[in-house]
Design a protein around this motif. Structure first.
Motif, PDB file in Angstrom:
ATOM      1  N   MET A  98       0.840  -1.209   0.000  1.00 48.29           N
ATOM      2  CA  MET A  98       0.000   0.000   0.000  1.00 48.29           C
ATOM      3  C   MET A  98       0.874   1.257   0.000  1.00 48.29           C
ATOM      4  SD  MET A  98      -2.903  -1.322   2.667  1.00 48.29           S
ATOM      5  CE  MET A  98      -3.970   0.088   2.815  1.00 48.29           C
ATOM      6  N   GLN A  99       1.953   1.228   0.779  1.00 45.87           N
ATOM      7  CA  GLN A  99       2.852   2.389   0.788  1.00 45.87           C
ATOM      8  C   GLN A  99       3.596   2.523  -0.535  1.00 45.87           C
ATOM      9  OE1 GLN A  99       5.226   3.487   4.077  1.00 45.87           O
ATOM     10  NE2 GLN A  99       3.459   3.630   5.429  1.00 45.87           N
ATOM     11  N   ARG A 100       4.048   1.378  -1.081  1.00 47.70           N
ATOM     12  CA  ARG A 100       4.737   1.445  -2.389  1.00 47.70           C
ATOM     13  C   ARG A 100       3.822   2.065  -3.446  1.00 47.70           C
ATOM     14  NH1 ARG A 100       6.240  -4.091  -1.140  1.00 47.70           N
ATOM     15  NH2 ARG A 100       8.328  -4.071  -0.220  1.00 47.70           N
ATOM     16  N   ASN A 101       2.573   1.613  -3.465  1.00 53.83           N
ATOM     17  CA  ASN A 101       1.624   2.125  -4.455  1.00 53.83           C
ATOM     18  C   ASN A 101       1.319   3.595  -4.223  1.00 53.83           C
ATOM     19  OD1 ASN A 101       1.477  -0.349  -5.717  1.00 53.83           O
ATOM     20  ND2 ASN A 101      -0.323  -1.024  -4.578  1.00 53.83           N
ATOM     21  N   TRP A 102       1.237   3.988  -2.953  1.00 53.09           N
ATOM     22  CA  TRP A 102       0.920   5.389  -2.632  1.00 53.09           C
ATOM     23  C   TRP A 102       2.076   6.298  -3.050  1.00 53.09           C
ATOM     24  CZ3 TRP A 102      -3.686   7.268  -1.258  1.00 53.09           C
ATOM     25  CH2 TRP A 102      -3.760   8.579  -0.792  1.00 53.09           C
ATOM     26  N   ILE A 103       3.306   5.839  -2.802  1.00 50.19           N
ATOM     27  CA  ILE A 103       4.480   6.609  -3.245  1.00 50.19           C
ATOM     28  C   ILE A 103       4.534   6.590  -4.763  1.00 50.19           C
ATOM     29  CG2 ILE A 103       7.011   6.728  -3.190  1.00 50.19           C
ATOM     30  CD1 ILE A 103       6.753   5.368  -0.341  1.00 50.19           C
ATOM     31  N   GLY A 104       4.243   5.420  -5.342  1.00 49.76           N
ATOM     32  CA  GLY A 104       4.005   5.308  -6.786  1.00 49.76           C
ATOM     33  C   GLY A 104       5.129   5.810  -7.670  1.00 49.76           C
ATOM     34  N   LYS A 105       6.304   5.265  -7.501  1.00 52.12           N
ATOM     35  CA  LYS A 105       7.435   5.699  -8.333  1.00 52.12           C
ATOM     36  C   LYS A 105       7.279   5.177  -9.759  1.00 52.12           C
ATOM     37  CE  LYS A 105      12.471   5.855  -8.555  1.00 52.12           C
ATOM     38  NZ  LYS A 105      13.749   5.463  -7.942  1.00 52.12           N
ATOM     39  N   SER A 106       7.448   6.091 -10.714  1.00 54.27           N
ATOM     40  CA  SER A 106       7.422   5.718 -12.139  1.00 54.27           C
ATOM     41  C   SER A 106       8.697   6.222 -12.794  1.00 54.27           C
ATOM     42  CB  SER A 106       6.215   6.356 -12.842  1.00 54.27           C
ATOM     43  OG  SER A 106       5.014   5.909 -12.275  1.00 54.27           O
ATOM     44  N   ASP A 107       9.394   5.351 -13.512  1.00 54.86           N
ATOM     45  CA  ASP A 107      10.616   5.729 -14.223  1.00 54.86           C
ATOM     46  C   ASP A 107      10.289   5.980 -15.693  1.00 54.86           C
ATOM     47  OD1 ASP A 107      12.297   5.406 -11.985  1.00 54.86           O
ATOM     48  OD2 ASP A 107      12.282   3.234 -12.278  1.00 54.86           O
ATOM     49  N   GLY A 108      10.889   7.014 -16.241  1.00 49.12           N
ATOM     50  CA  GLY A 108      10.636   7.325 -17.654  1.00 49.12           C
ATOM     51  C   GLY A 108      11.470   8.500 -18.099  1.00 49.12           C
ATOM     52  N   ALA A 109      10.833   9.424 -18.841  1.00 50.37           N
ATOM     53  CA  ALA A 109      11.562  10.581 -19.377  1.00 50.37           C
ATOM     54  C   ALA A 109      10.686  11.818 -19.342  1.00 50.37           C
ATOM     55  CB  ALA A 109      12.009  10.310 -20.812  1.00 50.37           C
ATOM     56  N   MET A 110      11.341  12.967 -19.170  1.00 48.89           N
ATOM     57  CA  MET A 110      10.687  14.262 -19.305  1.00 48.89           C
ATOM     58  C   MET A 110      11.044  14.788 -20.697  1.00 48.89           C
ATOM     59  SD  MET A 110       8.740  15.886 -17.095  1.00 48.89           S
ATOM     60  CE  MET A 110       9.264  15.868 -15.404  1.00 48.89           C
ATOM     61  N   ILE A 111      10.024  15.152 -21.483  1.00 45.40           N
ATOM     62  CA  ILE A 111      10.238  15.562 -22.881  1.00 45.40           C
ATOM     63  C   ILE A 111       9.605  16.935 -23.097  1.00 45.40           C
ATOM     64  CG2 ILE A 111       9.860  14.949 -25.305  1.00 45.40           C
ATOM     65  CD1 ILE A 111       9.522  12.032 -24.389  1.00 45.40           C
ATOM     66  N   ALA A 112      10.330  17.819 -23.772  1.00 46.76           N
ATOM     67  CA  ALA A 112       9.849  19.188 -24.016  1.00 46.76           C
ATOM     68  C   ALA A 112       9.092  19.263 -25.348  1.00 46.76           C
ATOM     69  CB  ALA A 112      11.023  20.152 -24.028  1.00 46.76           C
ATOM     70  N   PHE A 113       7.877  19.788 -25.316  1.00 50.71           N
ATOM     71  CA  PHE A 113       7.069  20.051 -26.512  1.00 50.71           C
ATOM     72  C   PHE A 113       6.895  21.560 -26.656  1.00 50.71           C
ATOM     73  CE2 PHE A 113       6.161  15.653 -26.120  1.00 50.71           C
ATOM     74  CZ  PHE A 113       5.530  15.206 -27.281  1.00 50.71           C
ATOM     75  N   LYS A 114       7.190  22.087 -27.847  1.00 51.79           N
ATOM     76  CA  LYS A 114       6.977  23.516 -28.100  1.00 51.79           C
ATOM     77  C   LYS A 114       5.538  23.733 -28.557  1.00 51.79           C
ATOM     78  CE  LYS A 114      11.703  24.782 -29.192  1.00 51.79           C
ATOM     79  NZ  LYS A 114      12.684  25.074 -30.239  1.00 51.79           N
ATOM     80  N   VAL A 115       4.978  24.907 -28.212  1.00 58.62           N
ATOM     81  CA  VAL A 115       3.665  25.290 -28.737  1.00 58.62           C
ATOM     82  C   VAL A 115       3.906  25.915 -30.110  1.00 58.62           C
ATOM     83  CG1 VAL A 115       1.599  26.707 -28.387  1.00 58.62           C
ATOM     84  CG2 VAL A 115       2.752  25.673 -26.409  1.00 58.62           C
ATOM     85  N   ALA A 116       3.284  25.360 -31.137  1.00 57.84           N
ATOM     86  CA  ALA A 116       3.506  25.832 -32.517  1.00 57.84           C
ATOM     87  C   ALA A 116       3.153  27.317 -32.636  1.00 57.84           C
ATOM     88  CB  ALA A 116       2.674  25.007 -33.490  1.00 57.84           C
ATOM     89  N   GLY A 117       4.033  28.047 -33.345  1.00 53.23           N
ATOM     90  CA  GLY A 117       3.763  29.466 -33.606  1.00 53.23           C
ATOM     91  C   GLY A 117       4.004  30.365 -32.416  1.00 53.23           C
ATOM     92  N   SER A 118       4.718  29.868 -31.385  1.00 52.21           N
ATOM     93  CA  SER A 118       5.011  30.714 -30.224  1.00 52.21           C
ATOM     94  C   SER A 118       6.369  30.304 -29.656  1.00 52.21           C
ATOM     95  CB  SER A 118       3.923  30.545 -29.146  1.00 52.21           C
ATOM     96  OG  SER A 118       4.160  29.364 -28.388  1.00 52.21           O
ATOM     97  N   ASN A 119       6.813  31.049 -28.648  1.00 49.89           N
ATOM     98  CA  ASN A 119       8.080  30.681 -28.000  1.00 49.89           C
ATOM     99  C   ASN A 119       7.843  29.886 -26.708  1.00 49.89           C
ATOM    100  OD1 ASN A 119       7.020  32.654 -26.435  1.00 49.89           O
ATOM    101  ND2 ASN A 119       8.796  34.043 -26.500  1.00 49.89           N
ATOM    102  N   LYS A 120       6.598  29.458 -26.510  1.00 48.92           N
ATOM    103  CA  LYS A 120       6.272  28.682 -25.302  1.00 48.92           C
ATOM    104  C   LYS A 120       6.622  27.216 -25.506  1.00 48.92           C
ATOM    105  CE  LYS A 120       2.344  31.486 -23.784  1.00 48.92           C
ATOM    106  NZ  LYS A 120       3.175  32.187 -22.804  1.00 48.92           N
ATOM    107  N   GLN A 121       7.009  26.570 -24.392  1.00 47.08           N
ATOM    108  CA  GLN A 121       7.154  25.122 -24.419  1.00 47.08           C
ATOM    109  C   GLN A 121       6.769  24.555 -23.058  1.00 47.08           C
ATOM    110  OE1 GLN A 121      11.244  24.091 -25.418  1.00 47.08           O
ATOM    111  NE2 GLN A 121      11.766  23.862 -23.264  1.00 47.08           N
TER     112      GLN A 121
END
Length: 802
Positions: free
Chosen positions: A221-244
């Protein structure tokens, strides 16, 4: 000699309490044993038999370990702050302080009358100022280490009640949140709150579960509550702007199949990127989302969403993909933004089908909907031909090299919102100057007490009732005009370190937590060796206490990584109807009634005999009477001839009983220990005599479960001056443990139909003959063909019929 249980129990309870016979020794000569209950909230209803079940179990172990030579710490206290007292005060106009301490008196009376042996010098309530002084001090340290911060946090706001509501104070009616009290509308609203950064300890909380002797389901129950997920953080730009914006994904290998992205409706970019054509639809959807709880958003079967009119650029192939908002994306999980890969995620697949969005397959696999298994990648550029794990590694390497993303872990665990808009809680040891800057109170100004208020109604502004206490609220501190914090700490604050407070509390007061003396005492007693309570605290109290303990470990105040080495969850005691006890069902059993009618020893014995401690069990009036009959038999047993020399005939069963009870107490298998003692008593009744030593050792075995009766028999019938609680636990002689008899189970077609006690190593033929003669076996074999008889010597006879 009649068993006058009421007089006997009062006599021993008074002696134990007046003479402080359960006071912990101030000695380093013995090994320590620290056994604890999850302390109760002192409600007006008093204790119920479920409390007594757990409290008796810890008391048995406490008494057993003391007799085994340990220096035992077995305290009791009160989880006294919290919402129920505040609600009762609001309804009645009474001061929560007054009736909380009245309730404590009643709880203490009930615990004493149950025969529990407690070191009462260590008693405290979390609302005692000499205790919450140190709760406030710990908060100061958390703040100094940047683990306590002020944040804008989304809360459940009820305008009509003028207060923030907890999730369990909210009902869902026609898809909208309303208050449980009054059915008033509730909306999500951002408010400035104190937050404790428990997420900084997420990895340690996860890894150190392996150090603990806890039930596996509790750890899970504690493992699930902490809920660690391994993966990647990926940057997406908003088309036609300088936001991402960044998205977190556990499946970066599927990025070539990302055909749209989804933002939480609360994401800060939503308002800025939404096009004029989509503005109305988006705003309507955002308002609707405010009416939903997080749980409802996560569990809604139908996934809904709205297109913002904007597009994002997939960084891996520069393709534009539409940006949607959907309430199933939560603002505080991950980044509040996800990339959607409908060909390989079930939720994304359903959403894409609903709204006609592109579905691009990038992993080979057979599936009716989304294929989520392992497979070979294609349509995937640089990772074509790779399986899932290899593809993940390669794509993360590429993203990091191209500065488009990075390897990352995220957690389901959220930081702990530590503010409550309530009166009855620990005040925060902070003030705010006219520029809004935070100043901690000096240690010498602690504790900061609550002001006494005639009325603790909500302020109506979202602040706690303390906003009405203007004389307390505004002051000059160190030459500055300042304002105190109006929020108070949650009920879980005190319970996050109370096991430490027991060690520091004595008849003189509380040893300062920041002293060298405290460090020595904590080093001596921690960790808690045994902690018994319910599973309902698995991801609240137990997680937060572990977090605070690790913080105090980092401060070098405690020297163990974990607070509680062994936890046992007692099972629920159901009503006589097999249902959960509740006033509305009329099936609540009051321990006071049982103690009055049959005695505390009977109540203790019955609750331990109902079944395994961890199992759910239904109350039985007949069972209570059965327990009383057994104790009556024990009492009358002392009318037999009591000899000076051991009764040799009793020695085999006597020593077997000592071994069995000792082993069972260590395992908390109290029901089987009682069964063994019943077998011994039956044998004494058969021979009608017992020696003084055998009788006294038997009383020692039974004493942890039935302490009043056994102490009385020891003093009155056996004329012993030494009380059993300070005597040595009996030891057994190995030579008597080898029994000449065995019990053999007899089954027909695999179902148990009888048991027979026979001489050890009887031949298979003799076992078969005896088994077939058993009356209950004949019922299931008469008129049927015996196909074969399988004999396992000394254990089982299984008869197969057709």
């Amino acid at each position: 000699m009649k068993y006058q249980f009421r007089e006997i129990e009062k006599k021993w309870q008074k002696r134990w309490y007046d003479q402080k016979l359960f006071k912990t020794e101030d000695s380093n000569l013995k090994d320590k044993y620290y056994v604890m209950d999850m302390f109760p909230y002192p409600s007006a209803q008093g204790l119920h038999v479920g409390h007594i079940e757990g409290y008796t179990a810890t008391d048995i172990i406490s008494r057993f370990k003391r007799m085994k030579g340990y220096n035992v710490l077995h305290p009791m206290g009160w989880d006294a702050f919290g919402l129920p007292a505040e609600q009762y005060a609001l309804q009645t106009g009474n001061d929560p302080r007054t009736f909380t301490y009245e309730n404590i008196k009643n709880f203490k009376r009930q615990i004493i009358e149950s025969g529990k042996g407690v070191d009462w010098d260590r008693e405290f309530a979390t609302s005692d100022s000499n205790i919450f002084k140190w709760t406030q001090w710990i908060f100061k340290k958390l703040y100094e280490h940047n683990l306590a911060v002020l944040k804008d946090v989304e809360v459940n706001w009820c305008e009509q009640l003028g207060t923030v509501l907890a999730n369990d104070e909210i009902l869902m009616v026609d898809g909208r949140m309303v208050s449980e009290r009054g059915n008033y509308p509730v909306v999500k609203k951002a408010m400035r709150q104190w937050v404790l950064r428990i997420t900084e300890y997420a990895d340690r909380l996860l890894e150190d579960l392996d150090l603990l002797d806890w039930p596996e389901n509790l750890k899970e129950m504690q493992r699930n509550w902490i809920g660690k997920s391994d993966g990647a953080m990926i940057a997406f730009k908003v088309a036609g702007s300088n936001k991402q914006f960044e998205v977190f994904t556990t499946r970066p290998d599927t990025i070539y199949g990302a055909t749209y992205v989804v933002l939480a409706p609360e994401h800060p970019f939503v308002n800025e990127i939404t096009t004029a054509d989509e503005k109305d639809a988006v705003n309507t959807y955002v308002e609707q989302t405010k009416q939903k709880s997080d749980l409802e958003r996560m569990t809604d079967k139908e996934k809904t969403g709205v297109f913002t009119g904007a597009y994002a650029v997939n960084p891996i192939n520069n393709k534009e993909v539409p940006i949607w908002i959907a309430d199933y994306v939560l603002p505080h999980y991950g980044t509040g933004a996800v990339m959607a890969v409908p060909a390989h995620d079930t939720r994304d697949f359903e959403f894409a089908q609903n709204y006609g969005l592109d579905i691009i397959e990038v992993i080979k696999g057979e599936a009716d909907g989304a294929f989520t298994g392992d497979g070979i990648h294609y349509n995937s550029g640089i990772i074509d031909g790779l399986n899932n794990e290899d593809a993940k590694k390669k794509i993360i390497e590429y993203l990091e090299k191209a500065k488009l993303g990075y390897k990352h872990s995220t957690y389901r665990l959220r930081d702990w919102v530590f503010s409550r808009q309530r009166y009855w809680g620990e005040p925060f040891p902070v003030v705010y100057d006219e520029q809004g800057r935070i100043h901690l109170l000096d240690d010498e100004d602690l504790p900061l007490d609550l002001p006494k208020l005639k009325n603790i109604k909500p302020s109506g502004t979202g602040e706690s009732p303390l906003a009405n206490a203007t004389d307390w609220l505004y002051l000059n501190y160190k030459g500055m005009d300042v304002r105190r914090e109006t929020n108070t700490m949650p009920q879980l604050a005190g319970s996050s370190w109370y096991y430490i407070a027991y060690i520091l509390k004595n008849h003189l007061g509380v040893i300062p937590l920041n002293s060298e003396e405290a460090r020595k005492e904590l080093s001596k007693w921690l960790p808690v060796d045994l902690y018994i309570g319910g599973t309902e605290h698995a991801v609240g109290h137990l997680l937060y206490a572990r977090f605070w303990h690790k913080f105090l470990y980092d401060l070098n105040i405690v020297d163990t990584k974990e607070p509680f080495m062994k936890i046992v969850n007692q099972g629920m005691v159901l009503g006589p109807d097999g249902q959960k006890m509740s006033k509305s069902r009329g099936n609540v059993v009051n321990p006071d009634d049982v103690i009055h009618s049959d005695g505390a020893d009977t109540l203790r014995l019955y609750e331990m005999f109902m079944g395994p401690l961890e199992a759910e069990k239904a109350w039985s009036v007949d069972g209570v009477k059965g327990a009383k009959r057994f104790l009556d038999r024990v009492w009358r047993m002392f009318e037999f001839d009591i000899t000076d020399e051991d009764v040799e005939e009793l020695n085999p069963i006597f020593h077997q009983t000592i071994k069995k009870v000792t082993d069972d107490y260590e395992k908390l298998a109290f029901n089987t220990a009682i069964s063994q003692m019943m077998i011994f008593v039956n044998e004494v009744y058969r021979v009608k005599r017992i020696s003084k030593r055998q009788a006294r050792d038997f009383l020692k075995l039974l004493n942890p479960i039935a302490p009043h009766m056994t102490e009385e028999l020891n003093e009155v019938a056996l004329k012993q001056n030494e009380q059993l609680i300070y005597s040595d636990f009996p030891t057994y002689n190995e030579k008597y443990l080898e029994s000449s008899d065995v019990t053999v189970a007899v089954s027909v077609n695999g179902k148990l139909r009888a048991t027979i006690t026979v001489a050890k190593d009887l031949s298979n033929k003799e076992l078969e003959t005896l088994a077939l003669e058993q009356e209950n076996v004949r019922k299931f074999t008469d008129g049927l063909q015996i196909v074969k008889v399988i004999v396992v010597p000394n254990k089982i006879v299984n008869i197969v019929v057709k």
